[in-house]
Scaffold this motif. Structure first.
Motif, PDB file in Angstrom:
ATOM      1  N   ALA A   1      20.458   2.288  10.825  1.00  0.00           N
ATOM      2  CA  ALA A   1      19.257   1.483  10.626  1.00  0.00           C
ATOM      3  C   ALA A   1      18.189   2.277   9.870  1.00  0.00           C
ATOM      4  N   ARG A   2      17.279   1.568   9.234  1.00  0.00           N
ATOM      5  CA  ARG A   2      16.131   2.183   8.577  1.00  0.00           C
ATOM      6  C   ARG A   2      14.942   2.155   9.539  1.00  0.00           C
ATOM      7  N   PRO A   3      14.475   3.305  10.025  1.00  0.00           N
ATOM      8  CA  PRO A   3      13.318   3.315  10.924  1.00  0.00           C
ATOM      9  C   PRO A   3      12.033   3.019  10.147  1.00  0.00           C
ATOM     10  N   VAL A   4      11.190   2.193  10.714  1.00  0.00           N
ATOM     11  CA  VAL A   4       9.895   1.861  10.120  1.00  0.00           C
ATOM     12  C   VAL A   4       8.822   2.303  11.103  1.00  0.00           C
ATOM     13  N   LEU A   5       8.076   3.336  10.743  1.00  0.00           N
ATOM     14  CA  LEU A   5       7.077   3.905  11.640  1.00  0.00           C
ATOM     15  C   LEU A   5       5.757   3.161  11.464  1.00  0.00           C
ATOM     16  N   LEU A   6       5.354   2.455  12.514  1.00  0.00           N
ATOM     17  CA  LEU A   6       4.179   1.598  12.426  1.00  0.00           C
ATOM     18  C   LEU A   6       2.896   2.388  12.655  1.00  0.00           C
ATOM     19  N   VAL A   7       1.888   2.038  11.865  1.00  0.00           N
ATOM     20  CA  VAL A   7       0.534   2.548  12.052  1.00  0.00           C
ATOM     21  C   VAL A   7      -0.413   1.360  11.922  1.00  0.00           C
ATOM     22  N   GLY A   8      -1.655   1.577  12.316  1.00  0.00           N
ATOM     23  CA  GLY A   8      -2.637   0.515  12.232  1.00  0.00           C
ATOM     24  C   GLY A   8      -3.650   0.768  11.141  1.00  0.00           C
ATOM     25  N   GLY A   9      -4.446  -0.245  10.887  1.00  0.00           N
ATOM     26  CA  GLY A   9      -5.542  -0.134   9.942  1.00  0.00           C
ATOM     27  C   GLY A   9      -6.420  -1.359  10.052  1.00  0.00           C
ATOM     28  N   HIS A  10      -7.625  -1.191  10.605  1.00  0.00           N
ATOM     29  CA  HIS A  10      -8.548  -2.306  10.823  1.00  0.00           C
ATOM     30  C   HIS A  10      -7.891  -3.440  11.600  1.00  0.00           C
ATOM     31  N   GLY A  11      -7.104  -3.058  12.592  1.00  0.00           N
ATOM     32  CA  GLY A  11      -6.496  -4.042  13.467  1.00  0.00           C
ATOM     33  C   GLY A  11      -5.207  -4.636  12.951  1.00  0.00           C
ATOM     34  N   ASP A  12      -4.817  -4.335  11.710  1.00  0.00           N
ATOM     35  CA  ASP A  12      -3.574  -4.856  11.154  1.00  0.00           C
ATOM     36  C   ASP A  12      -2.447  -3.850  11.324  1.00  0.00           C
TER      37      ASP A  12
ATOM     38  N   ALA B   1      16.679  -2.884   9.594  1.00  0.00           N
ATOM     39  CA  ALA B   1      15.442  -2.121   9.742  1.00  0.00           C
ATOM     40  C   ALA B   1      14.886  -2.353  11.135  1.00  0.00           C
ATOM     41  N   VAL B   2      14.424  -1.292  11.766  1.00  0.00           N
ATOM     42  CA  VAL B   2      13.864  -1.378  13.112  1.00  0.00           C
ATOM     43  C   VAL B   2      12.495  -0.697  13.103  1.00  0.00           C
ATOM     44  N   ARG B   3      11.507  -1.422  13.590  1.00  0.00           N
ATOM     45  CA  ARG B   3      10.152  -0.884  13.658  1.00  0.00           C
ATOM     46  C   ARG B   3       9.971  -0.028  14.908  1.00  0.00           C
ATOM     47  N   ILE B   4       9.274   1.086  14.757  1.00  0.00           N
ATOM     48  CA  ILE B   4       8.932   1.950  15.878  1.00  0.00           C
ATOM     49  C   ILE B   4       7.428   1.885  16.095  1.00  0.00           C
ATOM     50  N   ALA B   5       7.018   1.379  17.256  1.00  0.00           N
ATOM     51  CA  ALA B   5       5.608   1.365  17.645  1.00  0.00           C
ATOM     52  C   ALA B   5       5.419   2.466  18.681  1.00  0.00           C
ATOM     53  N   ALA B   6       4.998   3.638  18.222  1.00  0.00           N
ATOM     54  CA  ALA B   6       4.831   4.791  19.105  1.00  0.00           C
ATOM     55  C   ALA B   6       3.362   4.983  19.434  1.00  0.00           C
ATOM     56  N   ASP B   7       3.053   5.083  20.704  1.00  0.00           N
ATOM     57  CA  ASP B   7       1.697   5.403  21.124  1.00  0.00           C
ATOM     58  C   ASP B   7       1.294   6.751  20.537  1.00  0.00           C
ATOM     59  N   GLY B   8       0.029   6.844  20.130  1.00  0.00           N
ATOM     60  CA  GLY B   8      -0.437   8.059  19.469  1.00  0.00           C
ATOM     61  C   GLY B   8      -0.323   9.315  20.296  1.00  0.00           C
ATOM     62  N   GLN B   9      -0.255   9.182  21.637  1.00  0.00           N
ATOM     63  CA  GLN B   9      -0.157  10.365  22.488  1.00  0.00           C
ATOM     64  C   GLN B   9       1.271  10.885  22.637  1.00  0.00           C
TER      65      GLN B   9
ATOM     66  N   ILE C   1       2.001   1.836   3.798  1.00  0.00           N
ATOM     67  CA  ILE C   1       2.934   1.023   3.049  1.00  0.00           C
ATOM     68  C   ILE C   1       3.184  -0.264   3.837  1.00  0.00           C
ATOM     69  N   VAL C   2       3.756  -1.245   3.136  1.00  0.00           N
ATOM     70  CA  VAL C   2       4.063  -2.519   3.795  1.00  0.00           C
ATOM     71  C   VAL C   2       5.263  -2.318   4.714  1.00  0.00           C
ATOM     72  N   PRO C   3       5.157  -2.691   5.987  1.00  0.00           N
ATOM     73  CA  PRO C   3       6.286  -2.488   6.905  1.00  0.00           C
ATOM     74  C   PRO C   3       7.389  -3.512   6.670  1.00  0.00           C
ATOM     75  N   GLU C   4       8.625  -3.044   6.675  1.00  0.00           N
ATOM     76  CA  GLU C   4       9.751  -3.967   6.601  1.00  0.00           C
ATOM     77  C   GLU C   4       9.791  -4.823   7.865  1.00  0.00           C
ATOM     78  N   ASP C   5      10.303  -6.029   7.710  1.00  0.00           N
ATOM     79  CA  ASP C   5      10.505  -6.892   8.867  1.00  0.00           C
ATOM     80  C   ASP C   5      11.679  -6.388   9.701  1.00  0.00           C
ATOM     81  N   GLY C   6      11.594  -6.610  10.981  1.00  0.00           N
ATOM     82  CA  GLY C   6      12.672  -6.223  11.877  1.00  0.00           C
ATOM     83  C   GLY C   6      12.189  -6.187  13.305  1.00  0.00           C
ATOM     84  N   PRO C   7      13.106  -6.019  14.245  1.00  0.00           N
ATOM     85  CA  PRO C   7      12.707  -5.890  15.648  1.00  0.00           C
ATOM     86  C   PRO C   7      11.931  -4.605  15.878  1.00  0.00           C
ATOM     87  N   THR C   8      11.176  -4.586  16.976  1.00  0.00           N
ATOM     88  CA  THR C   8      10.312  -3.442  17.273  1.00  0.00           C
ATOM     89  C   THR C   8      10.721  -2.779  18.576  1.00  0.00           C
TER      90      THR C   8
END
Length: 209
Positions: A95-106, A69-77, A43-50
């Protein structure tokens, strides 16, 4: 689905790869040192601090920004238990947590919970030893797949099992449970494998927390 035993275990070879390359994607995404998992249905990530969660991070010490909204960039491990701890703190703070994932570098986001339709749901349970089990709510029989990699489940094997189950039961909603000790990559794999199993057929997955 295969017949008549209480538990059927299949062992299969798993191609070893980077933990960050979660869902068959050849690209990984690095956010401030966190190699976030990649997947296909996003899904499209909401804007916010990470906030960044690295393997060496103490989740209780993560400083939470004040934002809608706050983005969470969690290492896969990082274990799901630790990611969830930060997510729960954000929810408690309003806050609304936004769990970030990747896809083709995006950078994208992952939804943990689809709105499941009323009625019966398939159940998929993933464990921390590279195994998942899929079952029907009216049966004690489980179809279980364990790869040769004891640390990672395979989204491809989940897709294969899901196609068999849907072909037999015609159920398109799945409740997913995971071991809290499981790495974040494997949580992403489990949800994405269910949702992307069946080509043009929409399949919904919701993480039971």
């Amino acid at each position: 689905m295969p017949p008549a035993t209480s538990t059927i275990v299949r062992t299969a070879a798993v191609l070893l790869g980077s933990l960050a390359a979660a869902c068959g994607n050849n690209y990984v995404t690095d956010i401030d040192g966190a190699w976030i998992p990649a997947c296909d249905q996003t899904i499209v990530p909401e804007d916010g601090p990470t906030v960044v969660i690295l393997p060496a991070t103490h989740e209780e010490d993560v400083a939470l920004p004040h934002a809608p909204a706050v983005r969470i960039a969690a290492d896969g491990q990082v274990s799901w238990r630790r990611v969830k701890a930060v997510r729960d703190r954000l929810i408690a703070a309003g806050a609304r947590p936004v769990l970030l994932v990747g896809g083709h570098g995006d950078i994208h986001a992952l939804a943990l919970e689809d709105k499941l339709h009323d009625g019966k749901h398939l159940h998929l349970a993933a464990t921390n030893d590279g195994k998942f089990c899929l079952g029907h709510p009216d049966s004690d029989q489980l179809y279980c797949v364990k790869g040769s990699d004891e640390h990672n489940i395979s989204a491809a094997f989940i897709r294969e099992a899901m196609r068999k189950a849907i072909g037999e039961y015609k159920l398109y909603d799945v409740e997913v449970t995971v071991d809290p000790a499981m790495g974040w990559t494997n949580v992403v794999r489990a949800l994405d494998g269910v949702r992307t199993c069946c080509y043009e057929t929409a399949v919904r997955a919701s993480l039971v927390q």
